[in-house]
Design an enzyme around this catalytic site. Sequence first.
Site: not given
Ligand code: FMN
Length: 372
Positions: A24, A59, A183, A231, A302, A324
């Site tokens: 998300p 979210a 949160y 989560r 990552l 993400g």
């Molecule tokens: C722009 C952005 C918005 C995010 N919004 C949420 C969210 O709404 N809910 C959530 O649980 N995590 C959110 N995250 C965290 C991501 O879901 C993810 O856990 C985090 O970016 C690490 O993964 P990645 O390294 O693949 O980006 C967000 C991350 C980014 C970059």
Amino acid sequence: MAALLFSPFALRGVTLPNRIVVSPMAQYSATPDGCATDWHVMHVGNLVISGSGLVIMEATAVEPRGRVTLGCLGLWNDAQAAALRPVVAFARSHGQAALGIQLAHAGRKGSVGRPWDGQRTLAPSDGGWTTIAPSGDAYPGRPAPAALDDAGLDSLRAEFAAAARRAGELGFDLIELHCAHGYLLHSFLSPLSNTRNDCYGGDLAGRMRFPLEVFAAVRAAFPADRPVGVRISATDWLPGGWDTTSSVAFSRALKLAGCDFVTASSGGLRPEQKIEVKPGYQVPFAAAVQEEAGLPAMAVGLLDDPDLAEQVLQKEEASLIALGRGMTWNPRWPWHAAEALGAAAPHPPQYARSQSNMRRGDMFRPQAEAAR
Ligand SMILES: Cc1cc2nc3c(=O)[nH]c(=O)nc-3n(C[C@H](O)[C@H](O)[C@H](O)COP(=O)(O)O)c2cc1C
């Protein structure tokens, strides 16, 4: 050996075509009353044709104070449900991925501006609100929240359930309940943010009580054949905070309550956290949940190296791999990962000729004729 990343995975009555999940990602692009816009149709639309097995929408708040910003999505009324319908309809008619939604309440981290506006506390004149939390302890640098009383807890359980019911009616395949990143529900779990002295605070069982009650309310309101996961922030990265041992205990309790998976994220409770960020840095938390609580874990953080993602699955450290930023950077990551691992990822027929095995044909002859 066939790549596990591209093998199907069943959660209740939903079988994902592969193990790649789009994590998300809040887009801060809703209308000020929490309705989805064209941006969401484009953003989610692009991701459900990406070759991933599941896309979890950002979210989505269960009441107005549950938003982080005035650009966050909500699902507390019928207008918001109606605004999400085109997003779900696109996914159904063109997507290959299952579609989930994350239900959330920002708690004491709400009422701020969008990231690109500096994320400062919103004044009441700018639409800001008094945030809510288990106790009156403020997130550092932010105004003190109002501590929830029994009536407040009752309303919240009902609001989470109502949003879950709407998500079910809209046709979402899955719900992820947000108990991470500082949160509201995370702030109940951590001893650093929950200083209540009733049955919703104190020891681990007390601090888990409200998040478990919310989980039960969501689970009961969503169709029984569709999965609900949670989560968590597996650690606060702070001395005396929530940690992996508590996460395993919470995951065990969630499993007993009918939870289908746990996503192991981390941090977000307080700004002074010290995180050593590197590829796969949160995988050990997923592994602890999966091995010690016996619940399918979703690893995140990552993981956009296909070999690393595949290794995590091969070692049974997680059952699902969420990406993400890697997916907004390269929305065709699953196709490229499939090529790297000698597998195949779903794609829409409109884009079939961009797949590497189709690229060498004659550009100007229809595909079927070129194949003859
Ligand atoms: C722009 C952005 C918005 C995010 N919004 C949420 C969210 O709404 N809910 C959530 O649980 N995590 C959110 N995250 C965290 C991501 O879901 C993810 O856990 C985090 O970016 C690490 O993964 P990645 O390294 O693949 O980006 C967000 C991350 C980014 C970059």
